[in-house]
Each structure stands twice: as C-alpha cells, then as structure tokens.
Motif scaffolding. Structure first.
Motif, PDB file in Angstrom:
ATOM      1  N   LEU A 184       9.707   0.407  -4.924  1.00 44.81           N
ATOM      2  CA  LEU A 184       9.669  -1.031  -4.776  1.00 44.81           C
ATOM      3  C   LEU A 184       8.862  -1.653  -5.911  1.00 44.81           C
ATOM      4  O   LEU A 184       8.005  -1.014  -6.530  1.00 44.81           O
ATOM      5  CB  LEU A 184       9.036  -1.408  -3.435  1.00 44.81           C
ATOM      6  N   ASP A 185       9.139  -2.912  -6.184  1.00 50.11           N
ATOM      7  CA  ASP A 185       8.372  -3.652  -7.170  1.00 50.11           C
ATOM      8  C   ASP A 185       6.886  -3.531  -6.833  1.00 50.11           C
ATOM      9  O   ASP A 185       6.489  -3.694  -5.669  1.00 50.11           O
ATOM     10  CB  ASP A 185       8.799  -5.118  -7.144  1.00 50.11           C
ATOM     11  N   PRO A 186       6.022  -3.245  -7.805  1.00 43.93           N
ATOM     12  CA  PRO A 186       4.611  -2.999  -7.490  1.00 43.93           C
ATOM     13  C   PRO A 186       3.883  -4.182  -6.876  1.00 43.93           C
ATOM     14  O   PRO A 186       2.996  -3.998  -6.033  1.00 43.93           O
ATOM     15  CB  PRO A 186       4.019  -2.609  -8.850  1.00 43.93           C
ATOM     16  N   ILE A 187       4.234  -5.391  -7.278  1.00 41.82           N
ATOM     17  CA  ILE A 187       3.588  -6.561  -6.677  1.00 41.82           C
ATOM     18  C   ILE A 187       4.006  -6.698  -5.220  1.00 41.82           C
ATOM     19  O   ILE A 187       3.180  -6.956  -4.330  1.00 41.82           O
ATOM     20  CB  ILE A 187       3.944  -7.839  -7.469  1.00 41.82           C
ATOM     21  N   LEU A 188       5.289  -6.485  -4.953  1.00 42.27           N
ATOM     22  CA  LEU A 188       5.759  -6.520  -3.581  1.00 42.27           C
ATOM     23  C   LEU A 188       5.112  -5.407  -2.759  1.00 42.27           C
ATOM     24  O   LEU A 188       4.681  -5.620  -1.615  1.00 42.27           O
ATOM     25  CB  LEU A 188       7.281  -6.385  -3.553  1.00 42.27           C
ATOM     26  N   GLN A 189       5.021  -4.223  -3.333  1.00 41.41           N
ATOM     27  CA  GLN A 189       4.418  -3.103  -2.612  1.00 41.41           C
ATOM     28  C   GLN A 189       2.961  -3.382  -2.281  1.00 41.41           C
ATOM     29  O   GLN A 189       2.487  -3.056  -1.176  1.00 41.41           O
ATOM     30  CB  GLN A 189       4.525  -1.834  -3.449  1.00 41.41           C
ATOM     31  N   GLN A 190       2.251  -4.012  -3.192  1.00 36.60           N
ATOM     32  CA  GLN A 190       0.854  -4.357  -2.923  1.00 36.60           C
ATOM     33  C   GLN A 190       0.745  -5.342  -1.761  1.00 36.60           C
ATOM     34  O   GLN A 190      -0.142  -5.213  -0.909  1.00 36.60           O
ATOM     35  CB  GLN A 190       0.219  -4.952  -4.181  1.00 36.60           C
ATOM     36  N   MET A 191       1.659  -6.305  -1.715  1.00 36.62           N
ATOM     37  CA  MET A 191       1.675  -7.248  -0.596  1.00 36.62           C
ATOM     38  C   MET A 191       1.931  -6.519   0.722  1.00 36.62           C
ATOM     39  O   MET A 191       1.242  -6.760   1.725  1.00 36.62           O
ATOM     40  CB  MET A 191       2.756  -8.313  -0.805  1.00 36.62           C
TER      41      MET A 191
END
Length: 319
Positions: A3-10
């Motif tokens: 998954l996109d890393p920013i999305l994964q962080q969320m």
C-alpha cells in the motif's frame, strides 16, 4: 504490491475494532467524524453555485443537491454515495461532488436515498430511480441537452448506479445515461461471491470480508440475492448498457466481481475501461486531500471517464 506508505501510516494509527460485529450506529458516527479530513485545511473546492431541491419520492421527500461548475458546462453527472447501503448522505460526499464538478466541468447532482436496515431493499433503489429519472428529464436545463449525462457511484453507490443503468435501459430505450462511472462497485451479493479470491484474501483493512457478510442481508432483508436489482452481475443480458469506466483496487474484496462485471460488459459489446490501483484501499476518493496517491488515482479515474465520453462522441459523429 504494498500500500501507499502515507496511506499505510494512516491505517496503522487507526484503532482496531474490538469485535467483528458490525455496529451501524458507530459506522455512521465514524463517517460523520471523517468529513473534515475529506475537506482539508484549504477548505471546500470552489464551484459556481450549489442548489438544494426536494423531489417527491415513494415514501416521502428526497433531497438532491446540484453543483454547477465554473466556466463552460460539459454535461451532467448524477452521483450516489457509498456506505454499505446503511451509511451516508449528500452532506458527507460534498467534497467529492465539488471535485467532480470542478474536474469534469459538469453539473453534478447528488441525491439522498433511504438507508438500511431501517429501510431495506428496494427502498434506497426506488429513491435513486426517482432522482435518476429527474436528472435525465432535466438534463437540458442542467448540463445542456446536447451534452452527455453520466450516472456514477462508489461501492454500494456504484451498485445502485449499475442497477439504475439496467432498469432505465429497459424503461427508456435509447434515452438513458450516456456513460456510467463505477468506483470499486459491489455487483454480486450472492453467497457464491464469498468464494472469490479477492474476498477470501481479506486484504483490505478498510473493508473486511466479514463486513460484507453482515451488510448484504441488512440491505436485502431476505430478498433473493440473484435478483439483478441487487446483483447486476446476475443479469442475463448486459447488452445496451451505457459505456462503463470501472475503477478497482487490488486488495479490495470487491475487486474480482467488478473485473468479472467488466468482462461481461465487454462480451455484451459495451465499451469498458477498467482501471486498477494496487496501492490503495476501499474508499480512496475520500482520502485525496491527505494521500497524494489517492488524489492521483481519482484524477486518473476521471480522465478515464473523459476519454470514454470523447470516444462515444466521436463514434456518434461518424455514424
């Protein structure tokens, strides 16, 4: 694909529910609480005007909202919100409607529909059909009589958009929508759908497979899931439907049935553009302000619709 890393962080920061049992009240509260994140710090996208109207429905009034873009108008788009047929309203999707109006230069019509479990099938569909007929009947004053009219939706809203396309194809031959935009659509509520690989993988943290097993009966309330008004993939004949742009997500449990729907549309000589994103989760259109990859995906999806409409216009001009 990760998954996109920013999305994964969320996603890593989101609380994990203590129980798999679906709590509709909590689901609705979470959707309302999410609204500020959809708008972002810069505030709402500017449009030329917003007008609220009320239509007479089979069981009461239906609220609709009309967004007019700045500049020249290039058509009309009628959009249904998602939320498992149990969550949502036109206020929650205001940021998405504004984006659609701005990026497509179309008049956008959103409409409320009655929600399950309080109002199960076919209540919500009946309301959507009222709004769809109204939009088609008023296309001349909305986006121009010679301009395209599109029906669209996300998830459960895409289910409703697909079903509206089926119903109006038979009800209004040759006078229905010019295209359909289906974003991660639910098109098969039959029990056999749970045997597809994308459901069994249960890889989307934003939409777990166990949620589908609970949402479907809440909406259908015992009605036969093989009814094409619930499962458009179950329809015997998909010919004559509007050209379709279908966006799917690799991790989404609904991915495989949407791909199958695209294949069946093509087999019925319906033009289809299937777009797949491997780094995003269900509901990505609500994350465009905070996840750049979601913003790019939304832009790509709308470009697909513009391309489809241009192809249709060129074909019509040659015929």
């Amino acid at each position: 694909m990760a998954l996109d890393p920013i999305l994964q962080q969320m996603l890593n920061q989101m609380p994990i529910p203590a129980s798999e049992k679906l709590d509709i009240a909590a689901y609705r509260a979470a959707a309302e609480a999410f609204r500020p994140m959809m708008v972002g710090p810069e505030g709402p996208i500017a449009v030329a005007s917003i007008e609220d109207r009320t239509l007479s429905g089979p069981r009461g009034d239906i609220a609709i909202r009309i967004y007019r873009p700045s500049g020249a108008v290039e058509g009309t788009l009628h959009h249904y919100y998602g939320g498992g047929w149990s969550v949502g309203n036109i206020d929650i999707i205001d940021p998405i409607a504004r984006r659609l109006a701005r990026d497509l230069s179309m008049v956008v019509v959103t409409s409320n529909y009655r929600l399950a479990p309080e109002n199960p099938f076919p209540a919500g569909l009946d309301d959507c059909l009222v709004a769809a007929r109204w939009t088609l009947d008023h296309a001349g004053e909305l986006g121009g009589g010679d301009q395209p009219v599109v029906v669209s939706g996300e998830s459960a809203g895409a289910n409703l958009a697909a079903v509206v396309g089926l119903v109006l194809r038979d009800e209004r031959p040759g006078r229905s929508f010019d295209a359909q935009l289906l974003v991660h659509p639910a098109v098969d509520l039959r029990d056999t759908s749970f045997q597809r690989a994308s459901v069994l993988a249960d890889a989307d943290p934003s939409l777990r497979s166990h949620s589908l097993r609970q949402l479907y009966p809440l909406y259908s309330a015992g009605h036969d899931h093989a009814d094409p008004r619930l499962s458009p993939l179950a329809a015997d004949d998909l010919s004559g439907l509007p050209p379709a742009v279908i966006a799917v997500l690799t991790v989404d449990p609904l991915r495989d049935e949407a791909v199958e729907y695209a294949d069946r549309l093509r087999a019925a000589d319906v033009p289809v553009e299937l777009i797949e994103f491997g780094n995003l989760t269900h509901g990505f259109t609500g994350l465009t302000v905070v996840v750049p990859a979601a913003d790019r995906a939304f832009t790509r999806t709308l470009a697909g619709l513009r391309h489809m409409l241009a192809r249709k216009s060129a074909t019509t001009a040659r015929s």
